[in-house]
Design a protein around this motif. Structure first.
Motif, short mmCIF file in Angstrom:
data_model
loop_
_atom_site.label_atom_id
_atom_site.label_comp_id
_atom_site.label_asym_id
_atom_site.label_seq_id
_atom_site.Cartn_x
_atom_site.Cartn_y
_atom_site.Cartn_z
N VAL A 81 54.56 -24.43 43.25
CA VAL A 81 53.21 -24.71 43.77
C VAL A 81 53.00 -26.08 43.81
N ASP A 344 32.76 -32.00 36.39
CA ASP A 344 33.51 -31.43 37.52
C ASP A 344 32.22 -31.34 38.59
N ASN A 345 30.88 -30.82 38.05
CA ASN A 345 29.95 -30.60 39.04
C ASN A 345 29.43 -32.17 40.22
N ARG A 348 32.35 -33.28 42.05
CA ARG A 348 32.62 -32.28 43.24
C ARG A 348 31.73 -32.87 44.28
N LYS A 349 30.54 -33.37 44.09
CA LYS A 349 29.49 -33.81 44.86
C LYS A 349 30.00 -34.96 45.66
N THR A 378 47.47 -30.93 43.54
CA THR A 378 48.15 -30.11 44.39
C THR A 378 48.15 -30.45 45.97
N GLU A 442 41.75 -28.96 46.72
CA GLU A 442 41.59 -27.43 45.71
C GLU A 442 40.55 -27.86 44.74
N PRO A 443 39.88 -26.65 44.49
CA PRO A 443 38.85 -26.85 43.60
C PRO A 443 39.46 -26.81 42.11
N LEU A 444 38.83 -27.24 40.88
CA LEU A 444 39.15 -27.37 39.79
C LEU A 444 39.87 -26.14 39.30
N ILE A 445 41.07 -26.25 38.60
CA ILE A 445 41.68 -25.07 37.83
C ILE A 445 42.51 -25.86 36.80
N ILE A 446 41.99 -25.87 35.71
CA ILE A 446 42.42 -26.26 34.66
C ILE A 446 42.42 -25.55 33.24
#
Lengths: 598, 72
Positions: A81, A344-345, A348-349, A378, A442-446
């Motif tokens: 990945v 994260d919020n 993200r902004k 990623t 990619e959004p957060l995946i942690i």
């Protein structure tokens, strides 16, 4: 002999090497600790996924034979990945004598699933079942003999941070290597031995199904005891009070670095340099060198032996030291992924995601590891966005030290204003790069790791490696810069340059022409763009303008090098030109606006 | 259809649909797997779910694409 290799480097050299043992497993299972122990080589480890984004190799002796142990980046699957996973897959395809697969006892199912995928490559394996202490505390019992039977290879329980189980692991590895290929193979059907394995026990079907089945067989869970750290970890990930705990830790960390650094500098290091070290060298040189250019170059106002001690020891070292004291602790504890979730919020902004916060925090130490660390991202867009943000708005710790001394010497408000300016620039850079660069984020995946108290031994070792690295890495370029400064100043070349650049420096930025030295030295290292200003008699506006230019100015030579290596010359030049242009633009605007008010 | 971003906290759910993302799959976030939703964060923040024994944070954009039903 050891060496750290790059992802982008050609693999043929390592793939061709004989007698290889691969060290593999999920991210954040403690592989780097195994590597340090087994080879005696120091690798930096931490408590979040993705510390090893390039690979390390070291030597290990087993049964009187020397093998090369390769610390493969941590991966969740063999599906390539991220860049790190692509490396791991290619390593396995290159073949090896054995694989040490580290399993996290607290996350058995997912780890077994990866183990099954690795075992399909038909390389003898030994399993290290790590973090047994944490698993047991959480009420997890694992039937090790049964797991061995299911996996068809030795399983050794270990507690890596305490060094438990390593001797047994090495023995098991010896047995597997002596027994030839079959010894550690996951299945023993005739087909396996001649390579035409059709056996469905492991290789067939969905590895997840099989992993779930094995996990259910070997694992018993009961109500575990929650330690204080578990409870704290729970509170820190809750939206409330998690956000307050995260902020409090950040403020505390800054307080320790800024306040502690100032105290250390004023109480200990400055007197040491100005009253002991410099007079000592002055005494020595004055005794046999006649007054003149040479003596000035050595021990004059900008003399090599004055400046090098003053800047390196009194100005920068206290902050570097305290930054790593704090950062290494936070890194090992599992705080950073929690902070990533909390913020994260906001991230993200501005077009980023919480995970980038770890990379940006790393950039406060030095941009080079941050840019390398961004490989865990990623998408290329995210890598570029984070690297650009770090180059523009995140001062490395050496420069932070110089900036704190420069701004804080006048007033803490100037320092706070600079902090706000840096954050606004970071936001602007992210918004702009998010617009210009094509592609998706990619959004957060942690994963949120267990909160751990860092092992004392590992912590001090890491601190020591980092300080040694800083001193060795920083010293040479700093000395070069200092020699240039001494020569320029004493030979009068500086005045010539100052006249040439006067319209920019005095006219536009409102700085005295002597400030030209900061611009010259800033090319070599970032803190050198700020440190020389300390010696000048500047008013608050000039201090702020100087600090702004220093913050945004060229990335240092090492950063330029790593940008070129990772993204190519074009990107590196673009970033360097834009930071420098922004430096003069914003510096000038602040000067002109400031003059209106004063 | 409910997604994991919107459903209530502190309840177990069974995943019914999940985006085809390798990272999600390798973290064990797969169809028909039971997960436990622990936390959600304001202002477009992520959610934290428990999968097997590990806690994973998922950004809003991805969490909204994971369809779940309540586990009995």
């Amino acid at each position: 002999m050891t060496s750290c290799h790059d992802l982008n480097e050609d693999f043929s050299s390592i793939r061709k090497k004989q007698n290889k043992i691969l060290l593999m497993g999920n991210p954040n299972v403690g592989k780097s600790v195994f590597f340090s122990y087994l080879t005696g080589i120091n690798v930096l480890s931490s408590n979040f996924a993705g510390t090893t984004v390039s690979y390390m190799e070291g030597k290990i002796d087993i049964n009187g034979k020397t093998y090369i142990l390769v610390d493969v980046p941590g991966i969740y699957s063999m599906e390539a990945v991220s860049d790190a996973e692509a490396v791991a897959t290619r390593m396995l395809e290159g073949g090896a004598d054995a694989v040490i697969c580290v399993l996290d006892a607290t996350n058995l199912e997912r780890n077994i699933k990866l183990a099954l995928e690795i075992s399909q490559y038909q390389i003898p394996m030994v399993y290290a079942l790590n973090m047994m202490d944490v698993a047991e505390r959480h009420g997890t019992q694992i039937n090790v003999p049964l797991l061995e039977q299911e996996l068809g290879a030795p399983v050794i329980p270990t507690i890596a941070v305490k060094g438990e189980g390593f001797a047994e692991l090495k023995n098991a590895l010896g047995t597997v290597l002596q027994g030839g290929r079959e010894a550690g193979l996951s299945c023993h059907c005739p087909g396996c031995k001649d390579g035409s394995c059709q056996c469905s026990r492991l290789s067939g079907g969905d590895p997840w199904e099989r992993a779930g089945e094995i996990t259910r067989k070997v694992r018993k869970t009961s109500q575990g005891k929650q330690s204080f750290l578990d409870l704290l970890g729970e509170q820190m990930i809750k939206p409330f009070p998690g956000i307050f705990i995260s902020l409090a830790i950040m403020v505390l960390a800054l307080g320790v670095i800024v306040g502690g650094g100032k105290a250390l500098r004023a109480a200990l290091l400055l007197p040491l340099v100005s009253q002991v070290i410099v007079p000592f060298f002055r005494g020595i040189f004055a005794s046999f060198i006649p007054e003149g250019v040479l003596l000035n170059v050595l021990i004059g106002e900008y003399g090599i032996f004055v400046i090098s001690f003053e800047w390196i020891i009194a100005l920068i070292l206290p902050y570097v030291f305290l930054f790593y004291v704090v950062f290494s602790f936070l890194e090992d504890s599992g705080y950073l992924p929690r902070a990533s979730v909390m913020f994260d919020n906001i991230m993200r902004k501005i077009g980023l995601q919480g995970g980038s916060l770890i990379t940006i925090t790393m950039g406060f130490g030095c941009a080079v590891p941050a840019i390398i660390g961004s490989r865990a991202a990623t998408t290329k867009k995210e890598r570029l966005m984070v690297s650009a943000a770090v180059c523009f708005a995140v001062p490395c710790i050496s420069q932070t030290g110089a900036l704190i001394s420069l701004l804080g010497s006048h007033s803490m408000w100037l320092l706070a204003a600079m902090f706000l300016l840096a954050i606004s620039i970071l936001v602007m850079v992210s918004l702009v790069t998010n617009k210009i660069l094509k592609g998706q984020l990619e959004p957060l995946i942690i994963e949120v790791p267990n909160l751990l108290l860092p092992s004392r031994k590992a912590y001090f070792k890491k601190l020591w490696i980092r300080m040694r690295h800083f001193l060795m890495e920083a010293e040479v370029p700093m000395l070069i810069a200092i020699v240039i400064a001494a020569v320029l100043k004493e030979t009068g070349l500086l005045d010539f340059l100052a006249v040439f650049l006067e319209p920019l420096i005095s006219g536009w930025l409102g700085m005295p022409k002597e400030a030209v030295i900061a611009l010259v030295l800033g090319i070599v290292r970032r803190e050198m763009a700020a440190a020389p200003l300390l010696a000048l008699d500047l008013n608050p506006l000039q201090i702020f303008v100087g600090a702004t230019v220093a913050l945004l100015y060229l990335p240092c030579l090492s950063v330029f090098g790593i940008l070129t290596k990772e993204f190519g010359v074009k990107t590196a030049v673009t970033i360097a030109l834009s930071t420098t242009a922004t430096a003069f633009l914003i510096g000038g605007i602040i000067n002109k606006m400031g003059l209106l008010f004063i | 259809m409910n997604n994991i971003y919107e459903v209530k906290n502190n309840k177990p759910y069974i995943i019914q649909e999940v985006p085809d993302l390798k990272l999600l799959n390798s973290l064990g976030i797969r169809k028909n797997v039971q997960v436990f939703k622990k936390h959600s964060y304001r202002l477009g923040g992520p959610v934290v779910i428990k999968v097997d024994m590990s806690e994973i944070a998922l950004g809003k954009d991805i969490a909204e694409k994971i369809v779940v039903r309540e586990a009995m």
